[in-house]
Design an enzyme around this catalytic site. Structure first.
Site, PDB file in Angstrom:
ATOM      1  N   ARG A 132      37.530  47.915  48.472  1.00  0.00           N
ATOM      2  CA  ARG A 132      39.008  48.236  49.255  1.00  0.00           C
ATOM      3  C   ARG A 132      37.834  49.514  50.764  1.00  0.00           C
ATOM      4  O   ARG A 132      38.226  49.034  51.621  1.00  0.00           O
ATOM      5  CB  ARG A 132      39.191  49.058  47.964  1.00  0.00           C
ATOM      6  N   TYR A 160      43.507  40.183  51.727  1.00  0.00           N
ATOM      7  CA  TYR A 160      41.935  40.712  49.899  1.00  0.00           C
ATOM      8  C   TYR A 160      42.111  41.518  49.543  1.00  0.00           C
ATOM      9  O   TYR A 160      42.697  42.744  50.231  1.00  0.00           O
ATOM     10  CB  TYR A 160      41.472  39.508  49.733  1.00  0.00           C
ATOM     11  N   GLU A 161      41.243  41.812  48.591  1.00  0.00           N
ATOM     12  CA  GLU A 161      41.090  43.336  47.542  1.00  0.00           C
ATOM     13  C   GLU A 161      43.014  44.753  47.827  1.00  0.00           C
ATOM     14  O   GLU A 161      42.468  45.305  47.618  1.00  0.00           O
ATOM     15  CB  GLU A 161      40.230  43.710  48.560  1.00  0.00           C
ATOM     16  N   GLY A 162      43.808  43.468  47.907  1.00  0.00           N
ATOM     17  CA  GLY A 162      45.549  43.762  46.944  1.00  0.00           C
ATOM     18  C   GLY A 162      45.507  44.098  48.890  1.00  0.00           C
ATOM     19  O   GLY A 162      45.247  44.542  49.750  1.00  0.00           O
ATOM     20  N   GLN A 182      48.473  48.290  48.589  1.00  0.00           N
ATOM     21  CA  GLN A 182      47.865  49.873  49.305  1.00  0.00           C
ATOM     22  C   GLN A 182      48.796  50.338  49.576  1.00  0.00           C
ATOM     23  O   GLN A 182      48.806  52.052  49.155  1.00  0.00           O
ATOM     24  CB  GLN A 182      46.602  49.353  50.603  1.00  0.00           C
TER      25      GLN A 182
END
Lengths: 601, 601
Positions: free
Chosen positions: A296, A440-442, A447
């Site tokens: 992140r 991406y990555e959440g 977040q």
């Protein structure tokens, strides 16, 4: 064609002058990071990115990756050779532990370099970037045997790594994954299932690919409490470290994406592939979050990177392109028209970009320092404080940083007018590449919920209190300084907006958690605005001191002060508006049912 | 694959219930637009767009246009056939004058239909859209002979039209154009030069293309006062209306663009092409602005159109995709997860889209009504007022509307998570297509300067005063109504922000015009926010009245009131922040010189 110069002067200002890395020289890793070493690393690293990686960015976008019938994937022309050079120069080892072949330098340097890589070529940077994520999970949760087997070659980038989370029916909600891990007599597991959106999942740039895969063992709970992490190499690794047989994982297809065409985003089909448990069974989520948190921050830096490279090109264009006259009268009367740089609306876009990139670079590197201090600070209290701060700021760096990165890249494309829309100029690619970082990555919504639903409340709000306290101290100190006081006063008001928003959550979210969900995204943006304001105050303090001291580079420090003023003038006002939206709560937001969203012909 | 349903119920609400077209029945053109006729037009038009044009949108993006060696251009598969159907059904004639084969219906209907076309297929819609722009210039400035020669076939869409302004070295600053027009003995001109970014500049969908071209006659002043407008047909038109020889204008290449791939964006090379002066020599700019103003409203509608179609698909996805649980507890406990529609952050994005698209549709159609009243209102005073209002609002509709259109399309893509980034889902295309609308027909920075530098000050500020007065009256009236009062009070505060910003300009811009340039974009956004708030108040008034009256469609009117509340809660707060940024002026914005923008390695 777009160009790129690594902003090493700015990175050096942050690393050596503001963060003052040398002052941490007594901590492990930092002793090597003297100003001359950091200068050399940043300068050489920047040169490498500008000269080797940047020239492959546009062509990589145009060519993309190709999957062949046997499941193999070819990366764009030049990528493999560039990765060879990257590996040979040892760039991947920069801030990895010496025990496994790394150079053991602070993460601050690693992150600074990561920005340059990603500005030069985001799609390329993801190959080593994902490897870093996989390395961090193995470092934290792998057995000693696993570490010895995989880490040296992953850290050297002879092999690359991936993170396999998403499946067709689930991404955010990993409790629903269906990939199965059947225990085998030899202690390994047979992994079967389909993973999608696997960045760098298959390619021709390294001898082996080490997949870290979330899967469920038989009888595991049907929730995130039932997922386990496995290491699944593309080629099995023999006892002597040589490569053995091809494992049962194949790239079924690659996606046609809006951007990052140079990175192969794969559907990976696991068909009884041999894998080994990493850490404990059913504790895969914790291991996954270790990868995730590292990733992140890296994604936040991608937001920075695309804003930066787009900004650099927009400046060049604005100075070159001539249209119209300055409102205050011709700037260059002898020419047929003035450069568009003279127009206040163009300057607004450039200053927005400059104030964001420089401020956000500082936030990212300050965050990276917290990562280092989490491990290396002398006292438990200091380690704990660093851990809390970076835990709190990670979703902000990822979420706010990538929202702004996309917005700034878009505005820099706007500076080009019609030419910005033409692919050959490269501005479209910066926008398209920047777009993925919000997803991406959440997603950035995830977040925001991580920030507001988890991090704010953890340990009775200790992290946010530490954040308020640290910033409050800096503001109080700055208010007694003539140059800094106006900046500090503006920042104090914005901080007040954040504190009020925090209080509103405390008073209302228990009664109705949708109030939290409805305001989380706004809160994340408030915190991003305020955090970067804080960073600007810290940079302004150093710049003012340097100017007082006399010496070289006066223009550089004066520009820092001017840009700090711009940031306070033009970024902070949004904090108040966002607070008002947040305090509107969820009543009007959740008022309508599903049927009200249907389109009636 | 994405889907589309024309929002005809919403358009009918605006046209028949809020604008109440029938009440203008005594004006020319309006007598035909009875509610049953408008209902039929909207419903048939919507069906046509959804069934014929929408299915070609994604394939058109993927295939793009192809230029052949002889300069001819092939449009994507199906476009030609669809255009034949479009022409045969007479859609192009809707609000064109009966004198030249049009149906003479109000522009309100034409614009409502244009939204549907553009949502279904923006790239396709530009072929008839650009033709409309060219028609409006010929209508206003062409000789009777030119009108008779070109307009009937252009209005029927047997022929299409283009606007040729931009050259490689100039777009915004048209005073610099180099294309030459040499007078010939027969009264025609020989046009020579290169035009770029010519949308629909060459294609295979019509028998002839009528180019309207800005060029300079010998000895013309070297500024915008020296440009003239010419009509240059691709095929010369014989006295009897049949097509004659091919004219000297050829497509040299087509651009590789970020989006609108289905529209051929051409470099057109004029090599002594035969053209005829339209209007007076050196008065080309005024004629160009006639095309431009019509086109700018159309581009604003493109912003609406991409937000709308992206919104529709995001709603479908949010109801279908299951991840996680509602914060307030499982909404569907029997399923493994809830639809993401339950998450407040997803709902925030959907409500933002709903509140914008419905409010902005109203603003666009209200604007279209002003266009009609400019021509048709009974008194000179009414015509004058309509002209002032639409002149003032045109840059807002174009600039704010397309900035928001892009933002909303991006957010709707965000609802899809990772799938949004994959081209097959179509969300990327909506974003990429929406992006151009911020750029062409004058970048949004140019719109902001048109609004603040020209329109605000015209006739001593008569237009903005009329705008304030009209809105103020509606607010005052609404404040006495229990349901509407809270909305009106919120709107009044936002209007106060705009009035203060206007005052700040008046007090500061004379002294330093950069203050105007530095705040123009913010002002345009304030005005967009406030104008749409006004439209929501007007819609809320009608909805409240309908609910009071009882009758059908209760849910529809309740949703209108709820969405109005959401708009006031979540959109209006930005007006205050934007005003504060504007009032920061240009000091910190213009503080730095060119050297401070260079990247130091």
């Amino acid at each position: 064609m777009p160009t790129y110069t690594a902003p090493t002067r700015d990175a050096r200002f942050i690393v050596n002058e503001v963060l003052d890395l040398a002052s941490y020289g007594n901590l492990p890793g930092f002793e090597m990071a003297s100003p001359d070493v950091t200068d050399a690393v940043l300068s050489e690293g920047g040169k490498f990115c500008a000269e080797v990686l940047a020239p492959l960015n546009l062509s990589g976008d145009q060519e993309g990756c190709t999957r062949h019938e046997d499941g193999s994937v070819t990366t764009p022309k030049g990528f493999k050779q560039a990765f060879d050079q990257f590996r040979e120069a040892g760039w991947s080892t920069l801030s990895q532990p010496e025990e496994f072949g790394g150079q053991g330098m602070p993460h601050v340097l690693g992150f600074a370099f990561e920005e340059f890589v990603s500005s030069a070529n985001q799609a390329f940077g993801m190959y080593p970037g994902l490897t870093n994520g996989a390395v961090s999970a193995l470092l934290a949760k792998g057995s000693q045997e696993q570490k010895e087997k995989y880490l040296p070659k992953m850290i050297s980038n002879e092999w690359t790594g991936t993170m396999n989370l998403t499946e067709p029916h689930c991404g955010t909600d990993l409790g629903m994954i269906r990939t199965k891990a059947e225990p085998q007599a030899d202690g390994s597991y047979a992994i079967t299932g389909t993973k999608i959106f696997i960045s760098a999942g298959e390619h021709d740039m390294a001898d082996n690919i080490i997949h870290l895969v979330l899967a469920k063992t038989p009888g595991a709970p049907d929730s995130t409490k039932g997922i386990s992490l496995f290491v699944v190499p593309k080629f099995l690794v023999n006892e002597d470290g040589s490569l053995g047989e091809r494992n049962g994982v194949v790239c079924g297809s690659i996606e046609h994406k809006m951007g990052i065409h140079g990175n192969a985003t794969c559907v990976l089909n696991y068909d009884g592939a041999k894998g080994w448990l990493v850490g404990e069974e059913n504790k895969g989520l914790a291991a996954m979050f270790i990868m995730m948190n590292a990733a992140r921050l890296g994604v936040g830096i991608q937001g920075l990177s695309q804003a930066e490279v787009a900004y650099q090109n927009a400046v060049t264009y604005a100075l070159d392109r001539r249209q119209g006259r300055a409102l205050t009268g011709p700037a260059e009367p002898e020419a047929q028209a003035d450069p568009i740089f003279v127009h206040a609306d163009v300057r607004r876009m450039l200053m927005d970009a400059k104030a964001f990139t420089e401020g956000f670079r500082m936030l990212c590197l300050w965050g990276a320092l917290q990562v280092d201090l989490t491990h290396s600070a002398q006292t438990e209290e200091e380690r704990e404080q660093a851990d809390q701060l970076i835990g709190l700021l990670t979703p902000v760096i990822k979420g706010y940083g990538t929202d702004k990165g996309y917005e700034i890249a878009t505005n820099m494309q706007q500076v080009y007018g019609g030419h910005g829309y033409i692919e050959e100029w490269g501005m479209s690619q910066f926008v398209r590449d920047a777009r993925i970082a919000q997803i991406y990555e959440g997603t950035n919504g995830v977040q925001a919920m991580d920030l507001c639903g988890r991090k704010l409340a953890q340990k009775g709000g200790a992290a946010i209190q530490a954040f308020f306290k640290a910033m409050g101290e800096d503001i109080a100190e700055a208010k007694s300084d003539e140059t800094l006081a106006p900046l500090a006063e503006q920042l104090e008001k914005a901080l007040g907006q954040q504190q009020a928003a925090t209080m509103w959550f405390m008073q209302n979210a228990m009664q109705n958690p949708n109030h939290l969900g409805a305001g989380a995204h706004h809160y994340m943006h408030i915190m991003g605005i305020v955090s970067i304001g804080w960073m600007w105050l810290r940079m302004a303090k150093v710049a003012a001191q340097k100017l007082e001291d006399g010496g070289d580079d006066k223009a550089f420090y004066e520009a820092k002060l001017a840009t700090a003023r711009y940031y306070m003038d033009r970024y902070l006002p949004d904090a108040g508006a966002l607070r008002r939206k947040l305090e509107a709560g969820s009543d009007s937001l959740m008022a309508l049912g599903e049927e009200a969203f249907a389109t009636a012909a």
